[in-house]
Design an enzyme around this catalytic site. Sequence first.
Site, PDB file in Angstrom:
ATOM      1  N   ARG A  28       0.853  -1.213   0.000  1.00 18.82           N
ATOM      2  CA  ARG A  28       0.000   0.000   0.000  1.00 18.82           C
ATOM      3  C   ARG A  28       0.876   1.245   0.000  1.00 18.82           C
ATOM      4  NH1 ARG A  28      -3.970  -3.055  -1.944  1.00 18.82           N
ATOM      5  NH2 ARG A  28      -4.796  -4.532  -0.457  1.00 18.82           N
ATOM      6  N   ASP A  70       0.582 -13.393  -1.104  1.00 20.59           N
ATOM      7  CA  ASP A  70      -0.464 -12.587  -1.721  1.00 20.59           C
ATOM      8  C   ASP A  70      -1.038 -11.598  -0.689  1.00 20.59           C
ATOM      9  OD1 ASP A  70      -1.900 -11.710  -3.867  1.00 20.59           O
ATOM     10  OD2 ASP A  70      -3.560 -13.092  -3.568  1.00 20.59           O
TER      11      ASP A  70
END
Lengths: 428, 320
Positions: free
Chosen positions: A66, A307
């Site tokens: 992020r 992931d």
Amino acid sequence: MDQIHIRDGRIIDPANEIDRTGSVYIADGKIISITNEPAGFKPAQVIEAKNRIVCPGFIDLSTRLRDMGHSRKATFKSETCAAASAGITTLCLQPDTAPVIDTTAVAELVRELAKKAGYDQVYPIAALTQKLEGAELSSMLSLKQAGCIAVSNANEPVKNLLILRRAMEYAASHDLLLMFRPNDFWLSNNGCAHEGAFSTRYGLPSIPEAAETIALAQCLELAELTGCRVHFGQLSCKRSVIKIHQAKKYGLNVTADAAIHQLHLTENDIAPFDSIYHVLPPLRSQTDKQYLRHGLANGILDSLCSDHQPHDIDAKLGAFPETEPGISSLETVLPLMLKLVAEKAITLEQGIASLSKNPARILRINSGALTPGFSADVCIFDPERDWQVNSDNWKSLGANTPFWGRTLKGRVTCTLQAGRIIHCLEEC
Amino acid sequence: MADNLQLNSEGKLRHFLTIEGLNKNLLTEILDMAESFIGMSEQKVKKVPLLRGKTIVNLFFENSTRTRATFELAAKRLSADVLSMSIATSSTSKGESLLDTIRNLQAMYVDMFVVRHSISGAAHFIARHTAPHISVINAGDGQHAHPTQAMLDMFTIRQIKKDFANLRVAIIGDILHSRVARSQIQALNTLGVAEIRVIAPKTLLPAHVETLGVSVSHNLTEGLKDIDVVTMLRLQKERMSSALLPSESEYFKCFGLTEEKLKIAKPDAIVMHPGPINRGVEIDSKVADGPQSVILKQVSNGIAIRMAIMAMAMQKQGLA
């Protein structure tokens, strides 16, 4: 740089076929010897590793950190800290950042942000197409020169097979690895759950296995046509494992991974409408899970990835189909790998190889092994230690894990990245 | 889990979100209670004071005429104060999340939400996030469930057929997108019918539909044999544009219920439809308005069933 002596640990290094108790000697950020003490070695620090396992630091092939435009979800600081605490010393960052990694400026920014966070080994994956729109090629060579380790279109569709073909040809010209999550945009039809008993019962838009296997089959054909090296990421179903098996037997230069939660959770584990289980590809059936395990044990799947997709609370606060998919998963990688070993799905050596030796081979980097001369990326863990997934122990800003509140076995006690201690659970 | 969420610690109804997890006794209790309300609508004074002083908010994020009207009437006949709100799904375009909408209304001291929403799982989500004293009734969520519709259908079947045990029920049409069908199937299985048959082309059936406990047919003529209850589902126009069907006329030819096809079912078979009807698409007018049709009876029964469910959900608070 200081010399470090890790002693009395059980050293497991699949790349060098080592499994014995002994010492690891580190100097100037590199492994200098295993077992035999080098002459004149004067360690500034001795790490006691009795009853611990000492192995190469883990390499994660698919991560989201992020930050930048998504800093309310998580930051490089928080997520690299989570990675360090999980024994992960190398991260491959998917290009669907905001902005997308499709210019050298963004690739450089990513590396800079990682360094500022005190974590050196974040490899950006370059966008395959500009803005990930699937229409025009990105400047792959420049991106490679700016430190991108591979190309990928993340979860975004490539407009048509002609564009994919050309992208693969161009990538192959520059010896770039394509990381590909097979998913046919039309067949997945905005679905949010595996097409099976669960989606039928709860009336959820569903994704058939064929959405994955058809895209996989097409890309395999193009891999042969173009000669592009392809790594298939986050596979989720039985027929994908079979297809990869056939492709490898046939001699195609392809590799594959699965997200580790897919080897543990199925559609049957989903509490009705609990958005914490909303993940793409969706949690599939028991048979699919067994095949993924079988594929890993037999080397059809080369590696496991996290992931990792941390989310803020709001992203998961809504009716299931409207929530954002993804699991925050860096910190559960080791315990979930050990659980596969405990359940006799794989051996410990295979588990460690799937997180170190094999991803290093896929990325073609000198890492994932305790070979003298290699960067000293080391993970030291206590395989027997229980810990609870809770806010005291959790480092990621994303608490979106189905394992929240559960007690898991296996805890990283110390992580070294290029000879630097980046995580230490207690006094070492 | 769904069943824990809608029942309190004594196994009484707290929310009504789905038929799943409710046992035969509870469903029968709902039907019996509705029975006691059925005569009331024909009396001069159509009101009981069961929910006097309670505030019920009808929260319709999706359009509805029948369901909304019957919920409103049911609440009024129980003497509750009712606020009906139509919130276009685009209200989220103002930036307010579903949860914020709910929390704002909750701050106005309401006792019950009746919710319709276009997304599967919306009612569960609201039930999970409202204050413990508030009951949530699902008036239809996406393609998941429409449990009050299923219960009024069960009520209508019981009124006419008396017993569920030997019934064969056909559900015909767009099962894939139908929350009504999913709830009906669960209710019919719980109440123990002999057979549920879904009849539709493959494009309108969910994958693994047999896991719901039904048998499957793609042919209306074969599928209607020995059937006691024929339930037709509405066919939405957008099914053609999304390539699920070629045309309305071809659909009507294959799956439309005509007088002639109805003769294949048992002679005393009843015909149901949750509405709104597409005349000439899934059902011929002669059947919809014919002697075997109980479609309008279903609507009337909707009020009694919704009264029963609202009253029971409030009982758990010891307030009703």
